[in-house]
Design a protein around this motif. Structure first.
Motif, PDB file in Angstrom:
ATOM      1  N   VAL A  28     -24.894   4.009  54.102  1.00 51.63           N
ATOM      2  CA  VAL A  28     -23.752   3.849  53.197  1.00 51.63           C
ATOM      3  C   VAL A  28     -24.135   4.329  51.796  1.00 51.63           C
ATOM      4  O   VAL A  28     -23.348   5.007  51.130  1.00 51.63           O
ATOM      5  N   GLU A  29     -25.347   4.023  51.354  1.00 56.79           N
ATOM      6  CA  GLU A  29     -25.807   4.491  50.041  1.00 56.79           C
ATOM      7  C   GLU A  29     -25.799   6.023  49.976  1.00 56.79           C
ATOM      8  O   GLU A  29     -25.352   6.612  48.985  1.00 56.79           O
ATOM      9  N   ILE A  30     -26.281   6.659  51.035  1.00 58.85           N
ATOM     10  CA  ILE A  30     -26.291   8.124  51.085  1.00 58.85           C
ATOM     11  C   ILE A  30     -24.859   8.661  51.004  1.00 58.85           C
ATOM     12  O   ILE A  30     -24.548   9.536  50.191  1.00 58.85           O
ATOM     13  N   VAL A  31     -23.997   8.151  51.860  1.00 63.86           N
ATOM     14  CA  VAL A  31     -22.621   8.648  51.923  1.00 63.86           C
ATOM     15  C   VAL A  31     -21.894   8.403  50.604  1.00 63.86           C
ATOM     16  O   VAL A  31     -21.200   9.292  50.097  1.00 63.86           O
ATOM     17  N   GLU A  32     -22.060   7.222  50.037  1.00 65.26           N
ATOM     18  CA  GLU A  32     -21.415   6.949  48.747  1.00 65.26           C
ATOM     19  C   GLU A  32     -21.974   7.852  47.653  1.00 65.26           C
ATOM     20  O   GLU A  32     -21.231   8.313  46.783  1.00 65.26           O
ATOM     21  N   GLY A  33     -23.277   8.108  47.697  1.00 61.99           N
ATOM     22  CA  GLY A  33     -23.887   9.015  46.720  1.00 61.99           C
ATOM     23  C   GLY A  33     -23.334  10.422  46.845  1.00 61.99           C
ATOM     24  O   GLY A  33     -23.037  11.081  45.837  1.00 61.99           O
ATOM     25  N   ILE A  34     -23.174  10.882  48.072  1.00 63.88           N
ATOM     26  CA  ILE A  34     -22.604  12.210  48.299  1.00 63.88           C
ATOM     27  C   ILE A  34     -21.141  12.241  47.859  1.00 63.88           C
ATOM     28  O   ILE A  34     -20.706  13.195  47.200  1.00 63.88           O
ATOM     29  N   MET A  35     -20.391  11.193  48.194  1.00 61.95           N
ATOM     30  CA  MET A  35     -18.978  11.158  47.783  1.00 61.95           C
ATOM     31  C   MET A  35     -18.840  11.226  46.266  1.00 61.95           C
ATOM     32  O   MET A  35     -17.975  11.930  45.750  1.00 61.95           O
ATOM     33  N   SER A  36     -19.695  10.522  45.560  1.00 67.70           N
ATOM     34  CA  SER A  36     -19.567  10.469  44.106  1.00 67.70           C
ATOM     35  C   SER A  36     -20.004  11.762  43.424  1.00 67.70           C
ATOM     36  O   SER A  36     -19.637  12.013  42.279  1.00 67.70           O
ATOM     37  N   ARG A  37     -20.767  12.593  44.122  1.00 68.43           N
ATOM     38  CA  ARG A  37     -21.279  13.831  43.521  1.00 68.43           C
ATOM     39  C   ARG A  37     -21.049  15.055  44.411  1.00 68.43           C
ATOM     40  O   ARG A  37     -21.744  16.053  44.290  1.00 68.43           O
ATOM     41  N   ARG A  38     -20.080  14.976  45.277  1.00 66.83           N
ATOM     42  CA  ARG A  38     -19.887  16.038  46.265  1.00 66.83           C
ATOM     43  C   ARG A  38     -19.660  17.412  45.632  1.00 66.83           C
ATOM     44  O   ARG A  38     -20.236  18.401  46.075  1.00 66.83           O
ATOM     45  N   ASP A  39     -18.824  17.484  44.621  1.00 63.52           N
ATOM     46  CA  ASP A  39     -18.569  18.785  43.992  1.00 63.52           C
ATOM     47  C   ASP A  39     -19.859  19.377  43.446  1.00 63.52           C
ATOM     48  O   ASP A  39     -20.139  20.567  43.634  1.00 63.52           O
ATOM     49  N   GLU A  40     -20.637  18.550  42.786  1.00 59.73           N
ATOM     50  CA  GLU A  40     -21.904  18.997  42.211  1.00 59.73           C
ATOM     51  C   GLU A  40     -22.897  19.416  43.306  1.00 59.73           C
ATOM     52  O   GLU A  40     -23.547  20.460  43.207  1.00 59.73           O
ATOM     53  N   ILE A  41     -22.995  18.608  44.355  1.00 61.45           N
ATOM     54  CA  ILE A  41     -23.912  18.896  45.463  1.00 61.45           C
ATOM     55  C   ILE A  41     -23.503  20.189  46.154  1.00 61.45           C
ATOM     56  O   ILE A  41     -24.341  21.064  46.404  1.00 61.45           O
ATOM     57  N   ASP A  42     -22.228  20.335  46.458  1.00 61.13           N
ATOM     58  CA  ASP A  42     -21.767  21.541  47.143  1.00 61.13           C
ATOM     59  C   ASP A  42     -21.895  22.782  46.263  1.00 61.13           C
ATOM     60  O   ASP A  42     -22.143  23.880  46.767  1.00 61.13           O
ATOM     61  N   GLU A  43     -21.758  22.618  44.956  1.00 64.58           N
ATOM     62  CA  GLU A  43     -21.972  23.746  44.043  1.00 64.58           C
ATOM     63  C   GLU A  43     -23.428  24.204  44.089  1.00 64.58           C
ATOM     64  O   GLU A  43     -23.712  25.401  44.121  1.00 64.58           O
ATOM     65  N   VAL A  44     -24.348  23.257  44.097  1.00 61.35           N
ATOM     66  CA  VAL A  44     -25.779  23.599  44.191  1.00 61.35           C
ATOM     67  C   VAL A  44     -26.052  24.306  45.511  1.00 61.35           C
ATOM     68  O   VAL A  44     -26.725  25.347  45.549  1.00 61.35           O
ATOM     69  N   ILE A  45     -25.530  23.762  46.605  1.00 63.07           N
ATOM     70  CA  ILE A  45     -25.745  24.387  47.912  1.00 63.07           C
ATOM     71  C   ILE A  45     -25.162  25.800  47.914  1.00 63.07           C
ATOM     72  O   ILE A  45     -25.824  26.749  48.350  1.00 63.07           O
ATOM     73  N   SER A  46     -23.950  25.959  47.416  1.00 68.68           N
ATOM     74  CA  SER A  46     -23.323  27.290  47.366  1.00 68.68           C
ATOM     75  C   SER A  46     -24.133  28.269  46.536  1.00 68.68           C
ATOM     76  O   SER A  46     -24.282  29.435  46.903  1.00 68.68           O
ATOM     77  N   THR A  47     -24.656  27.796  45.428  1.00 74.28           N
ATOM     78  CA  THR A  47     -25.416  28.658  44.524  1.00 74.28           C
ATOM     79  C   THR A  47     -26.690  29.185  45.171  1.00 74.28           C
ATOM     80  O   THR A  47     -27.047  30.347  44.989  1.00 74.28           O
ATOM     81  N   TYR A  48     -27.362  28.357  45.947  1.00 69.89           N
ATOM     82  CA  TYR A  48     -28.665  28.743  46.495  1.00 69.89           C
ATOM     83  C   TYR A  48     -28.628  29.159  47.955  1.00 69.89           C
ATOM     84  O   TYR A  48     -29.668  29.479  48.531  1.00 69.89           O
ATOM     85  N   ALA A  49     -27.457  29.203  48.553  1.00 71.39           N
ATOM     86  CA  ALA A  49     -27.310  29.653  49.940  1.00 71.39           C
ATOM     87  C   ALA A  49     -27.126  31.162  49.958  1.00 71.39           C
ATOM     88  O   ALA A  49     -26.011  31.662  49.999  1.00 71.39           O
ATOM     89  N   GLN A  50     -28.213  31.855  49.909  1.00 78.00           N
ATOM     90  CA  GLN A  50     -28.169  33.313  49.831  1.00 78.00           C
ATOM     91  C   GLN A  50     -27.521  33.902  51.071  1.00 78.00           C
ATOM     92  O   GLN A  50     -28.020  33.772  52.182  1.00 78.00           O
ATOM     93  N   GLY A  51     -26.379  34.554  50.860  1.00 77.63           N
ATOM     94  CA  GLY A  51     -25.686  35.210  51.955  1.00 77.63           C
ATOM     95  C   GLY A  51     -24.834  34.282  52.812  1.00 77.63           C
ATOM     96  O   GLY A  51     -24.303  34.721  53.828  1.00 77.63           O
ATOM     97  N   TRP A  52     -24.711  33.031  52.441  1.00 80.25           N
ATOM     98  CA  TRP A  52     -23.918  32.068  53.207  1.00 80.25           C
ATOM     99  C   TRP A  52     -22.891  31.406  52.296  1.00 80.25           C
ATOM    100  O   TRP A  52     -23.175  31.125  51.140  1.00 80.25           O
TER     101      TRP A  52
END
Length: 135
Positions: free
Chosen positions: A45-69
């Motif tokens: 639950v802590e993980i999921v709540e943490g992701i929910m509260s920062r999802r835009d930021e987390i997904d932006e980081v993933i998008s930025t560093y996902a070379q070619g994806w």
């Protein structure tokens, strides 16, 4: 299997289910928390709540560093593991960064494609390398 490993697995299941069923994460957590056959782990639950509260930021980081994806092209399990690993690396000081990567890779070996462990490891390692500039 450690309690945190089981919790990460449960968080992966919750993230995957929400994505596949088109539900909000908090809906799935609430639904599963009331299910006696689906024991909820506090750290999940802590993980999921943490992701929910920062999802835009987390997904932006993933998008930025996902070379070619793009996030839309990533297998759902891999994306969920990247979200969990990114949250642990950037926002959970209780988990050593290398442990977060190792756990995500281990779950990728169990639940995703043959190429996924290398993909998840490479992505999270890139995020770890730039961590000082992200936080």
């Amino acid at each position: 299997m450690s309690a945190r490993t089981r919790a990460r697995r449960r968080a992966l299941e919750l993230l995957f289910e929400a994505g596949q069923r088109g539900l909000e994460l908090d809906q799935v957590v609430t639904m599963r928390s009331n299910d006696p056959e689906y024991p909820m782990k506090e750290y999940a639950v802590e993980i999921v709540e943490g992701i929910m509260s920062r999802r835009d930021e987390i997904d932006e980081v993933i998008s930025t560093y996902a070379q070619g994806w793009t996030i839309e092209r990533m297998p759902a399990v891999d994306l969920a593991l990247l979200e969990i690993g990114t949250w642990e690396i950037l926002f959970n000081d209780d988990v050593p960064d290398k442990a977060a990567i190792d756990e995500a890779v281990s779950l990728a070996k169990q639940f995703s494609t043959d190429d996924s462990p290398g993909f998840v490891s490479g992505m999270l390692s890139r995020i770890l390398d730039v961590k000082p500039t992200l936080i």
